[in-house]
Design a protein around this motif. Sequence first.
Motif, PDB file in Angstrom:
ATOM      1  N   ASP A   1       0.829  -1.211   0.000  1.00 49.09           N
ATOM      2  CA  ASP A   1       0.000   0.000   0.000  1.00 49.09           C
ATOM      3  C   ASP A   1       0.863   1.262   0.000  1.00 49.09           C
ATOM      4  N   ILE A   2       2.002   1.197   0.696  1.00 49.08           N
ATOM      5  CA  ILE A   2       2.905   2.356   0.700  1.00 49.08           C
ATOM      6  C   ILE A   2       3.407   2.636  -0.707  1.00 49.08           C
ATOM      7  N   ASP A   3       3.716   1.581  -1.457  1.00 51.79           N
ATOM      8  CA  ASP A   3       4.179   1.759  -2.838  1.00 51.79           C
ATOM      9  C   ASP A   3       3.101   2.425  -3.688  1.00 51.79           C
TER      10      ASP A   3
ATOM     11  N   GLN B   1       0.995   7.224  -6.435  1.00 48.61           N
ATOM     12  CA  GLN B   1      -0.130   8.137  -6.642  1.00 48.61           C
ATOM     13  C   GLN B   1       0.249   9.565  -6.246  1.00 48.61           C
ATOM     14  N   TRP B   2       1.075   9.693  -5.198  1.00 51.07           N
ATOM     15  CA  TRP B   2       1.565  10.996  -4.770  1.00 51.07           C
ATOM     16  C   TRP B   2       2.398  11.658  -5.860  1.00 51.07           C
TER      17      TRP B   2
ATOM     18  N   HIS C   1      -0.329  15.412  -9.493  1.00 48.07           N
ATOM     19  CA  HIS C   1      -0.301  16.753 -10.078  1.00 48.07           C
ATOM     20  C   HIS C   1      -0.523  16.732 -11.596  1.00 48.07           C
ATOM     21  N   LEU C   2      -0.497  15.533 -12.197  1.00 51.62           N
ATOM     22  CA  LEU C   2      -0.696  15.424 -13.646  1.00 51.62           C
ATOM     23  C   LEU C   2      -2.161  15.565 -14.040  1.00 51.62           C
TER      24      LEU C   2
ATOM     25  N   GLU D   1      -6.002   5.007  -2.577  1.00 47.69           N
ATOM     26  CA  GLU D   1      -5.168   4.773  -1.397  1.00 47.69           C
ATOM     27  C   GLU D   1      -4.591   6.075  -0.847  1.00 47.69           C
ATOM     28  N   LEU D   2      -4.147   6.966  -1.739  1.00 41.61           N
ATOM     29  CA  LEU D   2      -3.600   8.251  -1.302  1.00 41.61           C
ATOM     30  C   LEU D   2      -4.671   9.099  -0.636  1.00 41.61           C
TER      31      LEU D   2
END
Length: 569
Positions: A430-432, A437-438, A442-443, A473-474
């Motif tokens: 999930d961290i990956d 996603q982080w 911005h795209l 998730e983010l």
Amino acid sequence: MALAIAEHCSMLACDHIGEACRAAFSDSTAATHFKMHRTKCTEMINGVLAPYFLKKLVADVGDQRFSLLLDESTDISVSKYLGVVIRYFSDTKQTVVSTFLGLVELEGGDARSIACAVVGFLVKCGLKKEKLLGIGTDNASVMTGVNNGVHKVLKEEYGLKDLVLIRCVCHSLQLAVSHPSNDTIPRSVEYLVRETYNWFSVSPKRREAYKAIYETINCGEKPLQITKVCATRWLSIEPAVSRILDQWEELRLHFSVTKSSEHCYMAEVLYSMYSDPQNILYLTFLKSVLGEVQLAIKAFEGEQVDPLKLLESLVSLIKSVSSRVLNPLAKTDVLKGPIDGDISPKPYLGYLFESKAAELHLVPEHEINVRKRCVAFTISLTNELRVRLPDNIEALQYMSVFNVEETLKHNKSPGEIGKIAKLLGYSPADIDKIVQQWRAIHLSKWNETKNTMSFWSEIMKFRDAADINPFQELAMAAVSVLSLPHSNAEMSVVKSKLRNRMSLQTLNSILYIRYGLKLSGEACYEHQLPDNVLQLFGTSAAYSFKSAPSVAEPAIESLVQNDDEPLFL
């Protein structure tokens, strides 16, 4: 009717409301056949309405992570209770909300008893303890103790290893102010403020005498009442100080007249203190510096504040207070180390203080002594703020990462977001996803870029061409962090005088209804109860709560007969 009674007035009013309706609307069949007194009204509130609103709240929380605000209270019967407020992201409101969850009776006041009560209460409400993200408490050792505090017990004995502890910033600021005041400011200053209130609080005759003097001097204008200083909250002295400074000459004249007319020793003492220009200089200094702290506290107590701007408020407070005495050429980081070695040889203690000092023309020795004490207070306050708030600053830094501007930057480090996700207990997989996603968020083009909560609410609802949210998730991590508490201001309901006048069950039920209506944004006459809830009135289900083993059973389970029927109307 029961809904209106629960929201607005006493149960006793129900005995006469029905009779008044029958007398006023004798031509109405509904009014003629209306029969409900306080006993039945209480049963409807406890057995039907309260479980209904609790069920709505639990359904709104759903499977999301949430935080709890905890505070102990003791009522007039010396029974210990734990007030619980839940803070979570509401799907219906599309924002983070804080609302009442319950008052829990405690078997003991130790950390294990409190932790057991919290976990047991969550189970009774139908909430998963694994979804508990953080707890907000005051600074009591039983809550925050590193060895045997409630936070420690929940982490080690109940498997909540990633539980976040947030100490109430408002309590921390209160303690930070109390400590330096004991060592630097003369005790006579607090005595002056406290006894001025006490002088008028029990005597209408004295109030009228002072009112006459004040109106004579100020062309008929009425004086504002001197506010009370709370014994356990030293910062409460600030509004009282402001009132006294505004009425200084009038108060001095009043005590000058009273010491002769009443031959009262206390009046003589207060007159001598009001005649000492050093006291007015001390109060002028306190008004200025404590006013800054009060503004920070109000920011944290507000309900409609941007949590990501709270970090700026806290840091600005520490820097502003220290700037009064810090050498402008010093390179000391006030957030990391003491400032004692970088004090300006001629500190500027604020415009109010400096202008008042120039006006009073004190004896040089007296002015030097006052300045020395005020500088010592400022140094001690800065160090106390720095020492007491590191955990809170770290938690607020978590929140600041999810600021709109920070999130939409093209050049941003993924390391920080990965660290936060790990601290929140997310799995490596999930961290990956969160990091990727982080880096890509911005795209996309977003409309709600002015307000942080609106921004993440938009992302929560976003769907691509395949009807999938690529930032799920983010967004969940962001709203989880934003649901962390930043103060215990919502816990004021636990200290209500209403606590001492009714049973715990009835009080819980009334608060469920009041906060349920507040959460829905509807008045008692606007809220539409579902048909299956209305059908419970007058049946045995309305009385079954008396033998129910938990707050969620049995009547609460019968409120949703059809899983496809919407719970929120």
